[in-house]
Enzyme design. Structure first.
Site, PDB file in Angstrom:
ATOM      1  N   GLU A 128       0.837  -1.198   0.000  1.00 31.39           N
ATOM      2  CA  GLU A 128       0.000   0.000   0.000  1.00 31.39           C
ATOM      3  C   GLU A 128       0.872   1.248   0.000  1.00 31.39           C
ATOM      4  OE1 GLU A 128      -2.831  -0.159   3.155  1.00 31.39           O
ATOM      5  OE2 GLU A 128      -3.765  -2.003   2.429  1.00 31.39           O
ATOM      6  N   PHE A 159       2.382  -0.896  -6.579  1.00 26.61           N
ATOM      7  CA  PHE A 159       3.367  -1.893  -7.038  1.00 26.61           C
ATOM      8  C   PHE A 159       2.688  -3.197  -7.465  1.00 26.61           C
ATOM      9  CE2 PHE A 159       5.951   0.242  -3.508  1.00 26.61           C
ATOM     10  CZ  PHE A 159       6.377   1.259  -4.347  1.00 26.61           C
ATOM     11  N   GLU A 248       8.359 -18.691  -3.782  1.00 22.26           N
ATOM     12  CA  GLU A 248       8.586 -17.383  -4.399  1.00 22.26           C
ATOM     13  C   GLU A 248      10.072 -17.034  -4.397  1.00 22.26           C
ATOM     14  OE1 GLU A 248       7.464 -12.652  -3.758  1.00 22.26           O
ATOM     15  OE2 GLU A 248       6.598 -14.164  -2.423  1.00 22.26           O
ATOM     16  N   ARG A 249      10.733 -17.285  -3.278  1.00 19.85           N
ATOM     17  CA  ARG A 249      12.149 -16.953  -3.187  1.00 19.85           C
ATOM     18  C   ARG A 249      13.002 -17.833  -4.084  1.00 19.85           C
ATOM     19  NH1 ARG A 249      11.788 -15.784   3.376  1.00 19.85           N
ATOM     20  NH2 ARG A 249      11.074 -13.619   3.112  1.00 19.85           N
ATOM     21  N   GLN A 285      44.128  -8.830 -20.842  1.00 15.19           N
ATOM     22  CA  GLN A 285      44.161  -9.693 -19.657  1.00 15.19           C
ATOM     23  C   GLN A 285      43.057  -9.337 -18.675  1.00 15.19           C
ATOM     24  OE1 GLN A 285      47.340  -9.411 -16.550  1.00 15.19           O
ATOM     25  NE2 GLN A 285      47.826 -11.505 -17.217  1.00 15.19           N
ATOM     26  N   GLY A 369      10.073 -10.312  -2.489  1.00 12.80           N
ATOM     27  CA  GLY A 369      10.093 -11.590  -1.785  1.00 12.80           C
ATOM     28  C   GLY A 369      10.878 -11.576  -0.492  1.00 12.80           C
TER      29      GLY A 369
END
Length: 385
Positions: A128, A159, A248-249, A285, A369
């Site tokens: 929120e 979001f 989710e993670r 290099q 998450g």
């Protein structure tokens, strides 16, 4: 080293997804990126290909897969091309597990067929404005009517990934007051119809990355939600969300590994083609050492992700395991992508370059998450600290 987490069927699926992305996504992605949104019709195409329904039970039109390995393959191919499927990620990764675990038989019958075809796109609305995702601070309310048939939803969310195109949104709302013993009590998950009176899509948010995700603000003014559209137990919404955190993670960790691997591929190709002081940049290099170090980090990421995928499929991925994988992968990938952007020089700073898109898209993964800081507390608690 040969990866053992994938078999011949996964490799065939990878080839098919790579061909699809190269033929139908890459040519259009620049336009989508400029518009800040994938076209709504794209989700129908994903439905036709079975991409949205891979983990949906067969009786509702899906493939019935109980493994995340096919989803991991798809994630790697999306990152390889530095593109995005927009709100489809939230639709599948965040919303489907909630529906699969919590929906009644009647709800599944109503929602899942459209979920599979792309006709009903889902999004999850938790955060929120001004308060984020802290349960005790949530002000979106949905008291139950006196006759017990519907909730009256009022408030706003921000979001919301996929919110622009969403047809149904799983909204976290306060349906009862918290109690002193459990401040998370009182939150419920309401599956809100975007066509309901009082539902409004606010501004599309201009995010740093993931430009085509359709992230939006939503507002609810006296939106009537039938009690038959509550997902899971009343007042236990926060617990339902917490139960999904390991998956989710893991999903976020998989994406981080995929993005880091893609970044090394882009940097390798770019430095091989670029010249400086009449020499190939890849011949210096410093370039060799940087790419070698990044390759070693990606190898480590791969080992962590593959082990976590196997644990998930066995059913023994613990919350601490998932937190550790997510923290390690997202922080390591951030370093790799940054170093690979550096090897691109000024070209890497152009917003439409693949490496710049990866850089911007990945940054949110150390926040979504559970932030890296929160994950450290989870891991420490598991250590008895």
């Amino acid at each position: 080293m040969r990866r053992t987490v994938f078999d011949a069927e996964h490799r065939a699926f990878r080839a098919a997804m790579r061909a699809f992305i190269e033929a139908e996504v890459v040519p259009s992605f620049g336009k989508w990126y400029d518009n800040g949104l994938v076209p709504r019709e794209f989700y129908y195409r994903l439905g036709e290909l079975g991409i949205l329904g891979m983990e949906v039970p067969v009786e509702y039109g899906g493939s019935g897969l109980d493994s995340l390995r096919y989803r991991a393959v798809l994630t790697e191919e999306i990152a390889r091309a530095a593109v995005s499927f927009g709100g489809a990620r939230a639709h599948v990764s965040r919303c489907l597990p909630l529906i699969t675990d919590l929906a009644t038989a009647e709800q599944r019958q109503r929602w899942l067929p459209g979920f599979v075809t792309g006709e009903t796109m889902f999004a999850l609305a938790v955060a929120e404005p001004g308060t984020g995702t802290e349960p005790s601070d949530m002000r979106t309310t949905a008291p139950l009517s006196l006759d017990g048939t519907e909730y009256l939803l009022n408030g706003s969310k921000t979001f919301v990934v996929g919110g622009v195109h969403a047809d149904r949104v799983i909204v976290v709302a306060r349906t009862a007051a918290p109690n002193s013993e459990d401040p998370t009590y009182g939150l419920s998950l309401l599956v809100v119809d975007a066509a309901a009176p009082g539902y409004r899509v606010g501004r599309a948010l201009d995010t740093l990355g993931r430009k085509v995700s359709g992230t939006a603000e939503l507002t609810f003014t006296d939106v009537r939600v039938p009690v038959t559209d509550r997902l899971g137990d009343a007042h236990r919404g926060d617990a339902h969300l917490a139960a999904q955190l390991p998956r989710e993670r893991l999903t976020i960790a998989v994406g981080a590994h995929a993005q880091a691997g893609a970044a090394v591929r882009f940097a390798h190709r770019f430095t091989a083609e670029r010249t400086a002081f009449t020499h190939s940049v890849a011949g210096f290099q410093n370039t060799k050492f940087e790419l070698a170090a990044c390759r070693a980090e990606v190898d480590a990421l791969e080992a962590v992700v593959d082990r976590a995928l196997a644990a998930h499929d066995r059913g023994d991925l613990t919350p601490a395991d998932a937190a550790s994988a997510k923290m390690f992968c997202t922080e390591s990938a951030g370093r790799v992508i940054d170093r690979c952007l550096q090897l691109h020089g000024g070209v890497g700073y152009l917003a439409d370059s693949p490496i710049a898109r990866l850089y911007a898209d990945h940054r949110i993964d150390r926040i979504l998450g559970g932030t890296s800081e929160v994950l450290r507390t989870t891991i420490a608690a598991d250590m008895g600290l």
